[in-house]
Design a protein around this motif. Structure first.
Motif, short mmCIF file in Angstrom:
data_model
loop_
_atom_site.label_atom_id
_atom_site.label_comp_id
_atom_site.label_asym_id
_atom_site.label_seq_id
_atom_site.Cartn_x
_atom_site.Cartn_y
_atom_site.Cartn_z
N LEU A 23 0.82 -1.21 0.00
CA LEU A 23 0.00 0.00 0.00
C LEU A 23 0.86 1.26 0.00
O LEU A 23 0.58 2.22 -0.73
N GLN A 24 1.92 1.24 0.80
CA GLN A 24 2.84 2.38 0.83
C GLN A 24 3.49 2.59 -0.54
O GLN A 24 3.60 3.72 -1.02
N ARG A 25 3.90 1.52 -1.17
CA ARG A 25 4.54 1.61 -2.49
C ARG A 25 3.54 2.15 -3.52
O ARG A 25 3.90 2.95 -4.38
N VAL A 26 2.29 1.72 -3.43
CA VAL A 26 1.25 2.21 -4.35
C VAL A 26 1.10 3.72 -4.20
O VAL A 26 1.03 4.46 -5.19
N ASN A 27 1.06 4.19 -2.94
CA ASN A 27 0.92 5.63 -2.70
C ASN A 27 2.12 6.41 -3.23
O ASN A 27 1.97 7.49 -3.82
N GLN A 28 3.33 5.88 -3.05
CA GLN A 28 4.54 6.53 -3.58
C GLN A 28 4.45 6.62 -5.10
O GLN A 28 4.78 7.67 -5.69
N LEU A 29 4.04 5.55 -5.74
CA LEU A 29 3.97 5.54 -7.20
C LEU A 29 2.90 6.51 -7.71
O LEU A 29 3.08 7.15 -8.75
N LYS A 30 1.79 6.63 -6.96
CA LYS A 30 0.75 7.59 -7.37
C LYS A 30 1.28 9.01 -7.30
O LYS A 30 1.04 9.82 -8.21
N GLU A 31 2.00 9.34 -6.22
CA GLU A 31 2.58 10.68 -6.09
C GLU A 31 3.58 10.95 -7.20
O GLU A 31 3.59 12.03 -7.80
N GLU A 32 4.43 9.97 -7.48
CA GLU A 32 5.42 10.14 -8.54
C GLU A 32 4.73 10.33 -9.89
O GLU A 32 5.14 11.15 -10.72
N ASN A 33 3.67 9.59 -10.12
CA ASN A 33 2.92 9.70 -11.36
C ASN A 33 2.32 11.10 -11.51
O ASN A 33 2.37 11.69 -12.60
N GLU A 34 1.78 11.65 -10.43
CA GLU A 34 1.21 13.00 -10.48
C GLU A 34 2.30 14.03 -10.79
O GLU A 34 2.08 14.94 -11.59
N ARG A 35 3.47 13.88 -10.16
CA ARG A 35 4.59 14.80 -10.45
C ARG A 35 5.01 14.72 -11.92
O ARG A 35 5.24 15.73 -12.57
N LEU A 36 5.10 13.51 -12.42
CA LEU A 36 5.52 13.34 -13.81
C LEU A 36 4.48 13.89 -14.79
O LEU A 36 4.84 14.48 -15.82
N GLU A 37 3.20 13.72 -14.46
CA GLU A 37 2.16 14.28 -15.34
C GLU A 37 2.22 15.80 -15.34
O GLU A 37 2.04 16.43 -16.39
N ALA A 38 2.48 16.41 -14.18
CA ALA A 38 2.62 17.88 -14.11
C ALA A 38 3.83 18.32 -14.93
O ALA A 38 3.77 19.34 -15.64
N LYS A 39 4.91 17.56 -14.87
CA LYS A 39 6.11 17.90 -15.64
C LYS A 39 5.82 17.78 -17.14
O LYS A 39 6.29 18.61 -17.94
#
Length: 150
Positions: free
Chosen positions: A91-107
């Motif tokens: 679950l923690q890894r899923v949350n980390q990947l979601k945050e990273e995905n949001e950052r990458l989409e903003a970039k």
């Protein structure tokens, strides 16, 4: 080449039927097959290891039984904790990947916008250059003093 085979079936006292097969001209030794025999016509044969456990009665008050139960309870507790920890880690890894995905989409959005601006600048510059350059056929011709004519 002819093959001949014979089958002999014998039933033993424990309810297991043994089929002996003899094949001639094959050169192979065949192993007897165990087939369960039951009055109902079907069902599974119980392995010997399971039969002995069913038949032996366990004294629930014995020290050995209590030690086995305690070890089993500890193993179950450890297994459940390990499973719970693994679920939390996932679950923690899923949350980390979601945050990273949001950052990458903003970039991606930012870089797409920057690319659009740079394309517009390039096209404007290219258009301005094209307006300043005269076509080849309409250049001003200057008279060359060495030019004596054709």
């Amino acid at each position: 080449m002819s093959k001949t085979s014979q089958q002999n079936t014998t039933t033993e006292a424990n309810g297991i039927s043994v089929i002996h097969t003899q094949a001639h001209t094959s050169g192979l030794q065949q192993v007897p097959q165990l087939v369960p025999v039951s009055p109902g016509g079907g069902g599974k044969a119980v392995p010997p290891s399971k039969q002995s456990k069913k038949n032996s009665s366990v004294d629930r008050n014995s020290d050995e039984y209590r030690q086995r139960r305690e070890r089993n309870n500890m193993a179950v507790k450890k297994s459940r904790l390990k499973s719970k920890q693994k679920a939390q880690d996932t679950l923690q890894r899923v949350n980390q990947l979601k945050e990273e995905n949001e950052r990458l989409e903003a970039k991606i959005k930012l870089l797409t916008k920057e690319l659009s601006v740079l394309k517009d600048l390039f096209l404007e510059h290219a258009h301005n250059l094209a307006d300043n350059v005269q076509p080849i056929g309409t250049e001003n011709t200057t008279t060359n003093p060495d030019n004596t004519g054709p």
